[in-house]
Design an enzyme around this catalytic site. Structure first.
Site, PDB file in Angstrom:
ATOM      1  N   ASP A 132       0.840  -1.196   0.000  1.00  0.00           N
ATOM      2  CA  ASP A 132       0.000   0.000   0.000  1.00  0.00           C
ATOM      3  C   ASP A 132       0.877   1.249   0.000  1.00  0.00           C
ATOM      4  OD1 ASP A 132      -2.367  -1.384   0.024  1.00  0.00           O
ATOM      5  OD2 ASP A 132      -2.682  -1.220   2.171  1.00  0.00           O
ATOM      6  N   MET A 133       0.395   2.290  -0.664  1.00  0.00           N
ATOM      7  CA  MET A 133       1.111   3.564  -0.639  1.00  0.00           C
ATOM      8  C   MET A 133       0.555   4.409   0.499  1.00  0.00           C
ATOM      9  SD  MET A 133       3.646   5.051  -2.085  1.00  0.00           S
ATOM     10  CE  MET A 133       3.835   4.198  -3.663  1.00  0.00           C
ATOM     11  N   ARG A 182      -2.346  -1.078  -8.254  1.00  0.00           N
ATOM     12  CA  ARG A 182      -3.645  -0.590  -7.813  1.00  0.00           C
ATOM     13  C   ARG A 182      -3.596   0.934  -7.906  1.00  0.00           C
ATOM     14  NH1 ARG A 182      -4.178  -1.335  -1.939  1.00  0.00           N
ATOM     15  NH2 ARG A 182      -4.439  -3.544  -2.424  1.00  0.00           N
ATOM     16  N   LYS A 185      -7.214   7.223  -5.554  1.00  0.00           N
ATOM     17  CA  LYS A 185      -7.161   8.687  -5.561  1.00  0.00           C
ATOM     18  C   LYS A 185      -6.185   9.206  -4.509  1.00  0.00           C
ATOM     19  CE  LYS A 185     -11.847   9.342  -7.303  1.00  0.00           C
ATOM     20  NZ  LYS A 185     -13.188   9.937  -7.048  1.00  0.00           N
ATOM     21  N   GLY A 186      -6.174   8.594  -3.328  1.00  0.00           N
ATOM     22  CA  GLY A 186      -5.308   9.040  -2.238  1.00  0.00           C
ATOM     23  C   GLY A 186      -6.130   9.500  -1.060  1.00  0.00           C
ATOM     24  N   ALA A 187      -5.691   9.134   0.153  1.00  0.00           N
ATOM     25  CA  ALA A 187      -6.513   9.392   1.347  1.00  0.00           C
ATOM     26  C   ALA A 187      -5.760  10.103   2.463  1.00  0.00           C
ATOM     27  CB  ALA A 187      -7.085   8.072   1.871  1.00  0.00           C
TER      28      ALA A 187
END
Length: 305
Positions: A132-133, A182, A185-187
C-alpha cells in the site's frame, strides 16, 4: 463543507491518543461496517462469505507508524500467518500491507528483511502481495524498495495515488517490471506543492493514470466506487480491445456492496479490500474523510449503541 469534513477526519486519523482509546474499546460506533473484525479468524469468515458471492479479496492487517522493532516483528509474523491461512483455506485472496507497520521508519535494513521474509513465504504458498502507498513523504522510499524487491520476487505489486503530481512518472518508472498496480485517488492530507488540491483535477488524473497503465500492457486494479469512472474504464477497454483479464475493479469492504455484485454479474473481476485488526482507528477515519455520507451510518450506530 465537504473539504472541511475531509480535513477534519484526516486530522483525527493521526491522533495517537484517540487511536489508543480505539484499540482499548474495540470496534464500535459503525467501524464494524468497514473492518471485518479484530482477528485473523474473523477476516477468514468475511473472506469466505465474499468468495461465495464471486468476489475476490485482498486482506490487510491494520496497523501503521509503529515505532519499535518488536512491533514490526509482530506485524511481520501476522502477515506471514495471513498468507499461510489464505493458502491453507484455499481463499481467493491476496495480501495488502503498509511498510510503516513493518519498520519503514525504523531502518532500511529492518524493512527490507521483514518484506523479504513475507514475500518468500507468500511465494512459497502462491499468494500475491501489494504494498500500500502511504503519505507523500514516504512515497519515494516505497517505490525504491518495491524496485529492489521486484528484482527477486514476481508476486508483488504496489499502489499509485492520482492526487500526487509525480504519479504519471512513477507508473512509467515501475512499468518496466510489468507491474500490477492498484490505482487510487489518495486518502492523506497533502500540501498543494505535491498534490492536486482540487477534486476535479484528482479525478481527471485518475482516469489518465489508469489508461496509461493499461496502454503499457500492464495489469490495472481500478480502485474506485465512482460509477462514472467505472464506466469510462469499461468503455476505454472495449474501444482499445483490452480484455477483462487485464484489469479488475477494487472496492472497500462494506461500501457499495450491491455495485460490487452487479459488476461480477457483468463479467468483471471485483476485488474487495478487507481490513481487520485492533489498530482500526486511522483506517476508519480516512474512510469517513473520503466519503462524508459514511458519517450518517456512524451516527446511527452511536444512537443505537
Amino acid at each position: 463543507m465537504e473539504r472541511v469534513l475531509r480535513d477534519g477526519f484526516i486530522f483525527l486519523s493521526q491522533n495517537k491518543t484517540l487511536n489508543g482509546l480505539a484499540k482499548r474499546y474495540g470496534l464500535k460506533f459503525g467501524a464494524g461496517r468497514f473492518v471485518a473484525g479484530d482477528s485473523l479468524e474473523a477476516s477468514k469468515r468475511a473472506i469466505q462469505d465474499l468468495n461465495s458471492k464471486g468476489l475476490c479479496v485482498t486482506m490487510d492487517h491494520l496497523g501503521e507508524f509503529i515505532s519499535t522493532v518488536a512491533e514490526a516483528e509482530m506485524m511481520t509474523q501476522e502477515c506471514i500467518r495471513a498468507v499461510e491461512m489464505i493458502a491453507e483455506e484455499k481463499l481467493d485472496s491476496q495480501l495488502s500491507l503498509k511498510l510503516t507497520s513493518l519498520g519503514l521508519d525504523i531502518s532500511d535494513e529492518l524493512i527490507r528483511s521483514n518484506m523479504e521474509r513475507i514475500l518468500t513465504r507468500a511465494k512459497e504458498v502462491g499468494v500475491f502481495v501489494t504494498i500500500d502507498m502511504e503519505d507523500e513523504p514516504r512515497c519515494e522510499k516505497t517505490i525504491q524498495l518495491f524496485e529492489e524487491l521486484r528484482q527477486s520476487f514476481d508476486n508483488i505489486g504496489t499502489v499509485i495515488q492520482s492526487y500526487l503530481y509525480r504519479s504519471e512518472d512513477d507508473i512509467k518508472r515501475v512499468g518496466r517490471f510489468e507491474t500490477n498496480l492498484r490505482i487510487v485517488k489518495g486518502a492523506y492530507k497533502e500540501p498543494a506543492t505535491v498534490a492536486f488540491p482540487e477534486k476535479e483535477d484528482v479525478d481527471h488524473n485518475y482516469i489518465k493514470l489508469v489508461k496509461l497503465q493499461l496502454s503499457l500492457g500492464n495489469y490495472a486494479a481500478v480502485a474506485t466506487h465512482d460509477d462514472a469512472m467505472i464506466e469510462q474504464i469499461i468503455r476505454y477497454a472495449k474501444d482499445k480491445g483490452i480484455g477483462n483479464d487485464k484489469f479488475e475493479f477494487q472496492m472497500l469492504y462494506g461500501i457499495r456492496v450491491e455495485r460490487q455484485l452487479e459488476l461480477v454479474k457483468l463479467g468483471y473481476k471485483v476485488r474487495v479490500y478487507v481490513p481487520y485488526g485492533r489498530d482500526w482507528y486511522g483506517y476508519f477515519m480516512r474512510r469517513l474523510a473520503e466519503r462524508p455520507a459514511n458519517v450518517a451510518f456512524v451516527l446511527k450506530g452511536m444512537v443505537k449503541g
